[in-house]
Design a protein around this motif. Structure first.
Motif, mmCIF file in Angstrom:
data_model
loop_
_atom_site.group_PDB
_atom_site.id
_atom_site.type_symbol
_atom_site.label_atom_id
_atom_site.label_comp_id
_atom_site.label_asym_id
_atom_site.label_seq_id
_atom_site.Cartn_x
_atom_site.Cartn_y
_atom_site.Cartn_z
ATOM 1 N N LEU A 95 32.616 7.225 9.694
ATOM 2 C CA LEU A 95 32.807 7.217 11.149
ATOM 3 C C LEU A 95 31.796 6.295 11.822
ATOM 4 C CD1 LEU A 95 34.343 8.647 13.580
ATOM 5 C CD2 LEU A 95 32.247 9.973 13.817
ATOM 6 N N VAL A 96 30.544 6.440 11.443
ATOM 7 C CA VAL A 96 29.500 5.605 12.055
ATOM 8 C C VAL A 96 29.779 4.134 11.727
ATOM 9 C CG1 VAL A 96 27.025 5.114 12.131
ATOM 10 C CG2 VAL A 96 27.818 7.483 12.021
ATOM 11 N N GLY A 97 30.275 3.892 10.515
ATOM 12 C CA GLY A 97 30.611 2.522 10.113
ATOM 13 C C GLY A 97 31.671 1.904 11.021
ATOM 14 N N PHE A 98 32.603 2.735 11.524
ATOM 15 C CA PHE A 98 33.630 2.205 12.435
ATOM 16 C C PHE A 98 33.022 1.683 13.731
ATOM 17 C CE2 PHE A 98 36.965 4.458 9.973
ATOM 18 C CZ PHE A 98 37.818 3.377 9.831
ATOM 19 N N GLY A 99 31.814 2.156 14.058
ATOM 20 C CA GLY A 99 31.131 1.628 15.241
ATOM 21 C C GLY A 99 30.879 0.131 15.136
ATOM 22 N N ARG A 100 30.861 -0.383 13.913
ATOM 23 C CA ARG A 100 30.573 -1.806 13.704
ATOM 24 C C ARG A 100 31.830 -2.665 13.687
ATOM 25 N NH1 ARG A 100 26.246 -3.396 15.075
ATOM 26 N NH2 ARG A 100 26.314 -5.163 13.682
ATOM 27 N N TRP A 101 32.984 -2.053 13.916
ATOM 28 C CA TRP A 101 34.254 -2.759 13.702
ATOM 29 C C TRP A 101 34.378 -4.050 14.520
ATOM 30 C CZ3 TRP A 101 39.041 -4.564 15.043
ATOM 31 C CH2 TRP A 101 39.965 -4.645 14.002
ATOM 32 N N SER A 102 33.910 -4.000 15.772
ATOM 33 C CA SER A 102 34.053 -5.204 16.615
ATOM 34 C C SER A 102 33.162 -6.341 16.111
ATOM 35 C CB SER A 102 33.710 -4.876 18.070
ATOM 36 O OG SER A 102 32.363 -4.461 18.168
ATOM 37 N N HIS A 103 32.221 -6.020 15.219
ATOM 38 C CA HIS A 103 31.360 -7.068 14.653
ATOM 39 C C HIS A 103 31.938 -7.603 13.336
ATOM 40 C CE1 HIS A 103 28.005 -6.222 17.460
ATOM 41 N NE2 HIS A 103 28.486 -4.987 17.402
ATOM 42 N N HIS A 104 32.547 -6.681 12.527
ATOM 43 C CA HIS A 104 32.972 -7.154 11.193
ATOM 44 C C HIS A 104 34.490 -7.130 10.958
ATOM 45 C CE1 HIS A 104 33.716 -3.035 10.015
ATOM 46 N NE2 HIS A 104 32.464 -2.676 10.121
ATOM 47 N N HIS A 105 35.244 -6.532 11.874
ATOM 48 C CA HIS A 105 36.704 -6.472 11.768
ATOM 49 C C HIS A 105 37.186 -5.963 10.410
ATOM 50 C CE1 HIS A 105 37.414 -8.323 15.666
ATOM 51 N NE2 HIS A 105 36.374 -9.073 15.387
ATOM 52 N N GLY A 106 36.496 -4.980 9.895
ATOM 53 C CA GLY A 106 36.942 -4.357 8.651
ATOM 54 C C GLY A 106 36.311 -4.934 7.394
ATOM 55 N N ARG A 132 32.462 15.531 5.331
ATOM 56 C CA ARG A 132 33.651 15.168 6.106
ATOM 57 C C ARG A 132 33.536 15.716 7.526
ATOM 58 N NH1 ARG A 132 38.431 16.067 2.588
ATOM 59 N NH2 ARG A 132 39.321 16.970 4.462
ATOM 60 N N LEU A 133 34.141 15.009 8.477
ATOM 61 C CA LEU A 133 34.035 15.411 9.887
ATOM 62 C C LEU A 133 34.542 16.821 10.127
ATOM 63 C CD1 LEU A 133 35.185 12.294 11.936
ATOM 64 C CD2 LEU A 133 32.889 13.125 11.547
ATOM 65 N N ASP A 134 35.629 17.190 9.415
ATOM 66 C CA ASP A 134 36.189 18.521 9.659
ATOM 67 C C ASP A 134 35.326 19.637 9.075
ATOM 68 O OD1 ASP A 134 36.745 17.994 7.049
ATOM 69 O OD2 ASP A 134 38.926 17.957 7.273
ATOM 70 N N ALA A 135 34.231 19.258 8.376
ATOM 71 C CA ALA A 135 33.329 20.283 7.840
ATOM 72 C C ALA A 135 32.070 20.408 8.702
ATOM 73 C CB ALA A 135 32.938 19.931 6.405
ATOM 74 N N LEU A 136 32.052 19.746 9.860
ATOM 75 C CA LEU A 136 30.866 19.764 10.710
ATOM 76 C C LEU A 136 31.033 20.766 11.857
ATOM 77 C CD1 LEU A 136 30.150 15.944 11.187
ATOM 78 C CD2 LEU A 136 29.261 17.466 9.418
ATOM 79 N N SER A 137 29.882 21.216 12.392
ATOM 80 C CA SER A 137 29.942 22.046 13.596
ATOM 81 C C SER A 137 30.187 21.123 14.791
ATOM 82 C CB SER A 137 28.616 22.777 13.781
ATOM 83 O OG SER A 137 27.609 21.848 14.130
ATOM 84 N N GLY A 138 30.506 21.711 15.947
ATOM 85 C CA GLY A 138 30.783 20.911 17.144
ATOM 86 C C GLY A 138 29.612 20.005 17.504
ATOM 87 N N GLY A 139 28.398 20.548 17.401
ATOM 88 C CA GLY A 139 27.207 19.774 17.761
ATOM 89 C C GLY A 139 26.979 18.619 16.803
ATOM 90 N N GLN A 140 27.146 18.903 15.508
ATOM 91 C CA GLN A 140 26.956 17.840 14.492
ATOM 92 C C GLN A 140 28.002 16.748 14.674
ATOM 93 O OE1 GLN A 140 27.386 20.404 11.115
ATOM 94 N NE2 GLN A 140 25.169 20.592 10.793
ATOM 95 N N ARG A 141 29.212 17.164 14.954
ATOM 96 C CA ARG A 141 30.317 16.225 15.124
ATOM 97 C C ARG A 141 30.042 15.309 16.323
ATOM 98 N NH1 ARG A 141 36.077 16.178 13.876
ATOM 99 N NH2 ARG A 141 37.156 15.399 15.692
ATOM 100 N N GLN A 142 29.607 15.909 17.424
ATOM 101 C CA GLN A 142 29.338 15.118 18.612
ATOM 102 C C GLN A 142 28.197 14.130 18.355
ATOM 103 O OE1 GLN A 142 30.840 13.847 20.958
ATOM 104 N NE2 GLN A 142 31.068 15.484 22.441
ATOM 105 N N ARG A 143 27.189 14.586 17.591
ATOM 106 C CA ARG A 143 26.064 13.718 17.243
ATOM 107 C C ARG A 143 26.571 12.524 16.414
ATOM 108 N NH1 ARG A 143 21.613 15.569 13.627
ATOM 109 N NH2 ARG A 143 22.629 17.598 13.717
ATOM 110 N N ALA A 144 27.503 12.786 15.512
ATOM 111 C CA ALA A 144 28.064 11.706 14.688
ATOM 112 C C ALA A 144 28.801 10.691 15.566
ATOM 113 C CB ALA A 144 29.006 12.283 13.634
ATOM 114 N N PHE A 145 29.550 11.188 16.553
ATOM 115 C CA PHE A 145 30.282 10.269 17.444
ATOM 116 C C PHE A 145 29.312 9.442 18.289
ATOM 117 C CE2 PHE A 145 34.112 12.708 16.487
ATOM 118 C CZ PHE A 145 35.047 11.689 16.422
ATOM 119 N N VAL A 146 28.234 10.082 18.762
ATOM 120 C CA VAL A 146 27.252 9.319 19.557
ATOM 121 C C VAL A 146 26.597 8.254 18.663
ATOM 122 C CG1 VAL A 146 25.130 9.436 20.918
ATOM 123 C CG2 VAL A 146 26.839 11.237 21.153
ATOM 124 N N ALA A 147 26.340 8.614 17.402
ATOM 125 C CA ALA A 147 25.759 7.636 16.469
ATOM 126 C C ALA A 147 26.721 6.464 16.261
ATOM 127 C CB ALA A 147 25.446 8.308 15.130
#
Lengths: 253, 314
Positions: A95-106, A132-147
């Protein structure tokens, strides 16, 4: 700098934002506040270039967001929308890697992998990196999205109600981390955040933008713009700012 | 890891294809081999096209339950076939040159699929329940209209419609097969070129767009490929509603990956393997004919129910 010049937005003929002119420079946390239906999320999406203004222009660091190509927009602002419903079986690192998509386009390069490692470090996600994201708590998940949004390496982070599903401990954790990000340093970002919790806004925001019925009510430094009278008018109910243990707290009156 | 599994899947397909072709091969070798290879190729083309199209469609719809067939495409095919027989007459329909019929059907189905998927995803893309219900109701409406039109046909024309709308691999025209294979190759190539963008699109519009994806353009291109693949395979052999769901679900389960560069070929290989191995068991081992699609629909339907019931409540 974010500059909105006479921005109006309509959806299905109904006005959502009405003649908003506003500008603010980089640095600190800017809180968008206002009652339900005020147009806060639409304003955030218009800044990100995902909602085209019916009239007026939105510029971020000089870039006309309505006309810019998606990857170019994504290198200027990172937006975390309200209802992230990712169903793909991703790990936190993916997920965090997808944050770089606009730089590397995959096609990630070393610099992208380094940025992902930094994001995992900064947000203390290393122990969860292969979960996996579905194994995270709400707080951990949100932290991952902010990252993920941070890894986009944009000067601006736009967050639409990131605390809405979090308990006070996790909400505070996210806000403390965002506050730390706005301090000078290599990881520094400017944050624009939609908040419903006025107590959080009073504690963390450096700047306030208040909207009501699609119109700008006020904007400016929080210590000047956020007053009991303004909040009472904005929300149509008696509210006051009290100072408790050296901090401003919003209380009903 | 996932790459190895993909290679393993390809090896299973090759083994099944060899079994299907060579099992109990008798004289005249050339003639029987030629028949078997044509059937093998049609099974592979249809399985691969439907498997690939379903993975693409599920990514576009951001939902692992949906397939083009489930949202009304198969009903659309039955409706179009019925209307063709009704308007041209049984003799006129039967007298159509096979290639022209295949070309026209493919073209009509591509346009109809683009309209159907475009309307469904544009109007109900954010609301899966609305999308499924609209698709199901459209399907019922089209089947109802087709049923009404079929009552106007005489028995021989009705038999022609029945034959045209029931998936069969028995009598596939080689020229049509060659065209379908070429279009499949084109579709697969285009899908693979899109794979990196699809990885991001699978996160959903609201997440993917701020990350820099030209989401609407990618969705449009993906839908175009889906329309072409399902139209080609349906025009070639007829509709198989649940094969795609089986292939896509198995591809996700076996490969355990979100990367479309693996999922797309994986679903294509699994789709082909299901049909080839199913046909081998029924035709070679059990000596049965025309039961494969019934079994595929039965198993796919069970899987669909399982997936629906297993889904956590929102």
């Amino acid at each position: 700098m974010i500059e909105l010049n006479a921005v109006s937005v309509e959806k299905s003929g109904a006005p959502i934002l009405n003649d908003i002119s506003l500008s603010f420079g980089q640095g600190g946390i800017t809180a968008l506040i206002g009652p339900n239906g005020a147009g806060k999320s639409t304003l955030l999406h218009a800044i990100a270039g995902l909602v085209a203004p019916t009239c007026g222009t939105v510029r971020v660091e000089g870039l006309d967001m309505a006309r810019a190509r998606p990857p170019e927009r994504a290198r200027h602002v990172a937006l975390l929308a309200q209802d992230e419903r990712v169903t793909a079986r991703l790990t936190v690192r993916d997920l965090v890697g997808f944050g770089r998509w606009s730089h590397h386009h995959g096609r990630p390069r070393d610099a992208d992998r380094r940025m992902v490692r930094d994001a995992l470090d900064i947000f203390d996600l290393n122990p969860l990196a292969e979960r996996r994201l579905d194994a995270l708590s709400g707080g951990q998940r949100q932290r991952a999205f902010v990252a993920m949004a941070w890894a986009q390496e944009t000067p601006w982070l736009l967050l639409d109600e990131p605390l809405s599903a979090l308990d006070p401990r996790h909400a505070r954790d996210i806000m403390d981390r965002l506050h730390a990000l706005t301090r000078p340093g290599p990881a520094q970002r400017s944050v624009v955040i939609v908040l419903h919790d006025l107590g959080v806004a009073a504690r963390y925001a450096d700047r306030i933008v208040a909207l009501k019925d699609g119109r700008l009510v006020t904007s400016g430094p929080r210590v000047l713009a956020m007053t009991g009278g303004m909040l009472s008018d904005l929300f149509g109910t008696g509210l006051a700012l009290e100072r408790i243990k050296g901090r401003d707290v919003v209380v009903p009156v | 890891m996932a790459e190895r599994r993909l290679i393993l899947l390809a090896a299973v397909l090759v083994a099944m294809a060899a079994l299907f072709t060579l099992w109990n091969l008798r004289a005249p070798y050339g003639f029987i081999l030629s028949l078997r290879l044509t059937k093998l190729a049609s099974l592979c083309v249809v399985g691969a096209a439907i498997g690939t199209a379903t993975v693409l469609f599920q990514t576009v719809a951001a939902n692992r339950l949906l397939t083009p067939g489930i949202v009304g495409f198969d009903a659309l095919f039955v409706f179009i076939q019925t209307m063709l027989v009704l308007s041209l007459g049984g003799a006129g329909f039967a007298a159509l040159p096979a290639l022209a019929q295949f070309g026209a059907e493919t073209a009509i189905l591509i346009v109809a699929a683009l309209v159907l998927f475009g309307v469904l995803l544009r109007k109900g893309g954010d609301d899966i329940l609305r999308l499924v219900l609209t698709g199901v109701i459209l399907g019922v409406l089209l089947r109802g209209l087709a049923g009404l039109a079929q009552r106007l046909l005489d028995p021989s024309e009705f038999a022609i419609v029945q034959q045209a709308t029931f998936a069969t691999f028995g009598a596939v025209d080689r020229t049509q097969l060659a065209i379908a294979a070429a279009l499949l190759a084109l579709g697969l190539l285009a899908a693979m070129r899109l794979a990196r963008h699809l990885d991001l699109a699978a996160l959903g519009r609201v997440t993917a767009m701020p990350l820099g994806l030209d989401h609407d353009r990618i969705i449009l291109v993906a839908l175009g490929i889906v329309a072409m693949l399902v139209a080609v395979s349906t025009a070639l052999v007829g509709p198989i509603t649940f094969l795609g769901l089986l292939a896509a679900s198995l591809a996700h389960a076996v490969l355990q990956s979100w990367r479309h560069a693996l999922l797309l070929p994986g679903a294509a290989i699994i789709g082909a393997t299901i049909l080839v191995s199913g046909q081998f068991v029924f035709e070679r081992l059990l000596g049965l004919q025309s039961t494969l699609t019934v079994i595929v629909e039965f198993l796919g339907g069970l899987l669909f129910l399982f997936l629906v019931l297993r889904r956590p409540r929102p």
